[in-house]
Design an enzyme around this catalytic site. Structure first.
Site, PDB file in Angstrom:
ATOM      1  N   CYS A 192       0.852  -1.180   0.000  1.00 54.53           N
ATOM      2  CA  CYS A 192       0.000   0.000   0.000  1.00 54.53           C
ATOM      3  C   CYS A 192       0.890   1.233   0.000  1.00 54.53           C
ATOM      4  O   CYS A 192       2.075   1.146   0.282  1.00 54.53           O
ATOM      5  CB  CYS A 192      -0.888   0.014   1.236  1.00 54.53           C
TER       6      CYS A 192
ATOM      7  N   ARG B 284       4.146  -0.043  -6.448  1.00 59.72           N
ATOM      8  CA  ARG B 284       3.997  -1.009  -5.349  1.00 59.72           C
ATOM      9  C   ARG B 284       2.752  -1.886  -5.542  1.00 59.72           C
ATOM     10  O   ARG B 284       2.599  -2.861  -4.834  1.00 59.72           O
ATOM     11  CB  ARG B 284       3.897  -0.271  -4.008  1.00 59.72           C
TER      12      ARG B 284
ATOM     13  N   TRP C   2      -3.750  -2.184  -1.464  1.00 60.39           N
ATOM     14  CA  TRP C   2      -3.699  -3.524  -2.070  1.00 60.39           C
ATOM     15  C   TRP C   2      -4.434  -4.409  -1.081  1.00 60.39           C
ATOM     16  O   TRP C   2      -3.968  -4.621   0.037  1.00 60.39           O
ATOM     17  CB  TRP C   2      -2.243  -3.951  -2.251  1.00 60.39           C
TER      18      TRP C   2
ATOM     19  N   ASN D  82      -0.923   1.843   6.574  1.00 65.69           N
ATOM     20  CA  ASN D  82      -0.273   0.665   5.975  1.00 65.69           C
ATOM     21  C   ASN D  82       0.084  -0.297   7.095  1.00 65.69           C
ATOM     22  O   ASN D  82       0.487   0.150   8.170  1.00 65.69           O
ATOM     23  CB  ASN D  82       1.035   1.055   5.271  1.00 65.69           C
ATOM     24  N   GLY D  83       0.014  -1.589   6.836  1.00 67.54           N
ATOM     25  CA  GLY D  83       0.407  -2.567   7.859  1.00 67.54           C
ATOM     26  C   GLY D  83      -0.792  -3.344   8.351  1.00 67.54           C
ATOM     27  O   GLY D  83      -1.811  -3.438   7.662  1.00 67.54           O
TER      28      GLY D  83
ATOM     29  N   GLU E  25      13.933 -24.882  -8.931  1.00 67.10           N
ATOM     30  CA  GLU E  25      13.724 -23.432  -8.869  1.00 67.10           C
ATOM     31  C   GLU E  25      15.070 -22.704  -8.736  1.00 67.10           C
ATOM     32  O   GLU E  25      15.292 -21.663  -9.364  1.00 67.10           O
ATOM     33  CB  GLU E  25      12.775 -23.106  -7.693  1.00 67.10           C
TER      34      GLU E  25
ATOM     35  N   LYS F 281      16.451 -19.991 -11.413  1.00 66.67           N
ATOM     36  CA  LYS F 281      16.881 -18.640 -11.045  1.00 66.67           C
ATOM     37  C   LYS F 281      18.275 -18.370 -11.601  1.00 66.67           C
ATOM     38  O   LYS F 281      18.540 -17.313 -12.160  1.00 66.67           O
ATOM     39  CB  LYS F 281      16.932 -18.442  -9.517  1.00 66.67           C
TER      40      LYS F 281
ATOM     41  N   GLU G  61      18.271 -17.935 -15.421  1.00 64.93           N
ATOM     42  CA  GLU G  61      17.618 -16.711 -15.885  1.00 64.93           C
ATOM     43  C   GLU G  61      18.506 -15.492 -15.807  1.00 64.93           C
ATOM     44  O   GLU G  61      18.500 -14.664 -16.708  1.00 64.93           O
ATOM     45  CB  GLU G  61      16.377 -16.426 -15.013  1.00 64.93           C
TER      46      GLU G  61
ATOM     47  N   HIS H 230      21.940 -42.332 -12.172  1.00 62.34           N
ATOM     48  CA  HIS H 230      21.310 -42.934 -13.355  1.00 62.34           C
ATOM     49  C   HIS H 230      21.717 -42.207 -14.638  1.00 62.34           C
ATOM     50  O   HIS H 230      20.969 -42.195 -15.607  1.00 62.34           O
ATOM     51  CB  HIS H 230      19.791 -42.952 -13.182  1.00 62.34           C
TER      52      HIS H 230
ATOM     53  N   LYS I 144       8.308 -10.316 -18.190  1.00 63.85           N
ATOM     54  CA  LYS I 144       7.691 -10.602 -16.887  1.00 63.85           C
ATOM     55  C   LYS I 144       6.398 -11.406 -17.048  1.00 63.85           C
ATOM     56  O   LYS I 144       6.128 -12.302 -16.276  1.00 63.85           O
ATOM     57  CB  LYS I 144       7.423  -9.287 -16.151  1.00 63.85           C
TER      58      LYS I 144
HETATM   59  C1  F6R Z   1      10.754 -17.354 -13.404  1.00 61.96           C
HETATM   60  C2  F6R Z   1       9.485 -16.789 -13.824  1.00 61.96           C
HETATM   61  C3  F6R Z   1       8.683 -17.537 -14.828  1.00 61.96           C
HETATM   62  C4  F6R Z   1       7.188 -17.504 -14.412  1.00 61.96           C
HETATM   63  C5  F6R Z   1       6.335 -18.128 -15.514  1.00 61.96           C
HETATM   64  C6  F6R Z   1       4.874 -18.189 -15.120  1.00 61.96           C
HETATM   65  O1  F6R Z   1      11.432 -16.529 -12.516  1.00 61.96           O
HETATM   66  O2  F6R Z   1       9.091 -15.754 -13.381  1.00 61.96           O
HETATM   67  O3  F6R Z   1       9.115 -18.845 -14.967  1.00 61.96           O
HETATM   68  O4  F6R Z   1       7.038 -18.195 -13.224  1.00 61.96           O
HETATM   69  O5  F6R Z   1       6.460 -17.372 -16.702  1.00 61.96           O
HETATM   70  O6  F6R Z   1       4.375 -16.928 -14.850  1.00 61.96           O
HETATM   71  P1  F6R Z   1       3.065 -16.725 -13.997  1.00 61.96           P
HETATM   72  O7  F6R Z   1       3.338 -17.223 -12.637  1.00 61.96           O
HETATM   73  O8  F6R Z   1       2.809 -15.241 -14.046  1.00 61.96           O
HETATM   74  O9  F6R Z   1       1.987 -17.510 -14.670  1.00 61.96           O
END
Ligand code: F6R
Length: 604
Positions: free
Chosen positions: A2, A27, A75, A99-100, A480, A484, A487, A503, A599
């Site tokens: 928020c 935000r 939010w 906020n909070g 994961e 990371k 990427e 294996h 994104k």
């Molecule tokens: C990795 C990443 C992507 C998303 C994927 C799904 O850091 O951000 O692998 O996780 O594109 O995106 P959402 O969760 O928005 O459906």
């Protein structure tokens, strides 16, 4: 998540407050509002959705000369994103933004309701304004009423309050949530929850500390500490860099979001943990009638969260669970029976493959649910039910806090179903709820570990590849961690179940193969340890992450001794995120916007 702004001065106040809120848009928010006090009269405007809606509502309002005002972007965490729940909240003749979380709001609400106070919203915030007015009946001054109000609040807050009888004053307080006061040579006073909203408006700022509170007029600011002693005002020059202001002192949005996990998890858990059960306000228990299986479907990081859930749902709720990569599910002509609940997981709620899978499931007549971070996204609108993860807007392309909140919601869902299906006894559910309560502490970044990772990162800039390995839920965590790293460092990495190395993959082992080994104390420790020893014996360079010393490791990151493997999971998650980030920094990569990535993937 928020945002708060405030203003005391003679300039057009509506424009100043809304401009300030616009700077806090990054935000994330789903409703907004402002309240202006001029000559003893309040004007209040609130709107759901974007700031243009608020501007439209307030379009005929103009201030004339001196006024004070407060504004807020919300939010939704407690109560839906409606106009009634939007801030500012109103008492008799006072308005508040906050906020909070006020943790004891139910108790305070009960007490005030008995005193005849009528509440309009579902928020915790509203108790602040009513409590202030209640105190005002007996306290000799508004400042004392405000002080007594703060004394009764438990939880985290940053708050601004205005009262019609003092039409030049804003009361302010900070406890656990940020709040800044700004001033300029023209005698104007500004408030904001982030300095991004102050840039270009004032030259000097005062960052309030926890426990600080006071009141400001056009001519004077009185500041008190938590012991109610007046303290001197230490203003400092404002850093004029807007982007760095939005990053709140962190180098990258990804870093800010890693550090923020502890805070956003408080929001994710809020209102959902009872002593012996999980409560989801959004869910109708009938959704689960006739459900004999759960199908989870997602992409990327969200798919890894789904994999973690696969372990937890079968283990806790004893329900058959399958996990689907959305881009595969769509085209593999799946054989569907009518009895699964189809759950999609998505940070954005817009990912094309996940959205299309959801549409397919609906078209087949399955019951559907989405676990999502964005209210009003396409998936939330389409699914029969939704659980919001409440992570706030995520800017770093590499997802961090979204994953943390997804896993915590899925963990809660597994306990919710375990309660409904009576597959775990109450004592065990209660124990795990206590563990969930520890997540904000567990995910707090340990400065020593961050420093160690910064130093270690220089040893992992080359090599012919990384293996991230783990067992059980630490296997999807390994996936994961590898994702990371790929990427943002552009180095080759793979996640593997530890037991699978022999294996085939172990053929790659040599000193230039880096193994990042997840070795939790409370899940299959001995088995995982043997797998790592096999790699070590073949000269792979090993970086182990474990609370227990491991003598076969070349590097060791020591995590806390926790009571349960799920707490170890969350701590190791933070370590993996930071490790990737520090390697990417050393390689000089763009951490927040890695090459070739977007994104939100709204194309197939
Ligand atoms: C990795 C990443 C992507 C998303 C994927 C799904 O850091 O951000 O692998 O996780 O594109 O995106 P959402 O969760 O928005 O459906």
């Amino acid at each position: 998540m928020c945002g708060i702004v405030g203003y005391i001065g003679v300039k057009p106040i509506k424009e100043i407050l809304i401009e300030g809120l616009r700077e806090l848009e990054y935000r994330g928010y789903d409703s907004a509002g402002i309240a202006v006090l001029q000559n003893g009269n309040f004007s209040l405007f609130k709107a759901v959705g974007k700031l243009v809606n608020l501007e439209e509502k307030a379009k005929n309002f103009e201030s004339d000369g001196f006024s004070v005002g407060i504004g807020h972007t919300r939010w939704a965490t407690h109560g839906k994103p409606t106009e009634l729940n939007a801030h500012p909240h109103v008492g008799h003749n006072s308005y508040v933004v906050h906020n909070g979380i006020i943790e004891n709001y139910q108790e305070l609400k009960g007490m005030l309701t008995e005193e005849g106070v009528r509440f309009l919203s579902q928020t915790d915030t509203e108790v602040i304004v009513h409590l202030f007015e209640y105190r005002l009946r007996t306290e000799p001054s508004a400042l004392e009423a405000f002080t007594k109000t703060l004394d009764q609040l438990e939880g985290a807050y940053a708050t601004l309050l205005v009262n019609a009888s003092l039409n030049d004053t804003i009361f302010f307080a900070k406890q656990g949530s940020p709040m800044i006061i700004g001033r300029n040579s023209e005698g104007e006073i500004f408030f904001a929850s982030s300095d991004a909203a102050l840039i270009g408006k004032c030259q000097e700022v005062l960052y309030l500390e926890d426990g600080h509170y006071g009141c400001a007029t056009g001519s004077e600011i009185k500041l008190f500490n938590a012991h109610h002693h007046e303290v001197p005002l230490h203003f400092t020059p404002l850093n004029e860099n807007k982007l760095s202001a939005q990053k709140e002192g962190y180098r990258f949005f990804m870093e800010k979001e890693i550090y923020e996990q502890s805070q956003v998890l408080i929001d994710t858990l809020m209102g959902r943990l009872r002593d012996e059960s999980i409560y989801f306000e959004e869910l109708d228990a009938a959704l689960f009638d006739g459900i004999r299986e759960i199908k989870l479907c997602a992409c990327g990081t969200s798919y890894h969260a789904a994999m973690v859930a696969g372990y937890l749902l079968e283990r806790h709720a004893k329900i058959r669970t399958s996990i689907e990569i959305a881009s595969e599910f769509r085209y593999r002509e799946p054989f569907l029976t009518p009895d699964p609940l189809f759950i999609v997981i998505s940070q954005s709620g817009e990912t094309a493959d996940t959205l299309e899978s959801l549409k397919m499931a609906k078209a087949f007549g399955l019951k559907t649910m989405v676990i999502c971070n964005v209210d009003n996204s396409s998936m939330v609108r389409l699914a029969d039910a939704s659980l919001l993860t409440r992570a706030g807007i995520e800017k770093g392309v590499a997802s961090t806090k979204a994953f943390a909140t997804q896993v915590s919601v899925l963990w809660m869902l597994s306990l919710f179903l375990a309660g409904e299906r009576k597959t775990l006894d109450t004592a065990e559910i209660k124990r795990q709820i206590q563990l969930l309560r520890l997540l904000p502490t567990t995910t707090k970044v340990d400065n020593d570990i961050h420093e160690q990772l910064r130093r270690l990162s220089k040893r992992y800039l080359h090599g012919h590849g990384f293996f991230f390995i783990g067992r059980d839920v630490f296997y999807p965590l390994a996936l994961e961690g590898a994702l990371k790293l790929k990427e943002i460092t552009y180095l080759h990495a793979e996640g593997y179940p530890s037991g699978e190395m022999k294996h085939g993959p172990i053929a790659l082992a040599d000193p230039e193969l880096f193994t990042i080994a997840l070795l939790p104390q409370h899940k299959l420790y001995d088995k995982t340890k043997s797998n790592i020893e096999e790699l070590s014996a073949r000269d792979s360079t090993i970086c182990s992450i474990s609370p227990l010393e491991f003598d076969k490791a070349d590097d060791h990151i020591r995590t806390q001794h926790a009571d349960d493997y799920m707490l170890e999971f969350f701590e190791m998650m933070v370590v993996l995120q930071l490790l990737s980030m520090e390697i990417a920094v050393r390689l000089g990569n763009d951490v927040d916007m890695p090459r070739n990535l977007a994104k939100s993937v709204t194309v197939e």
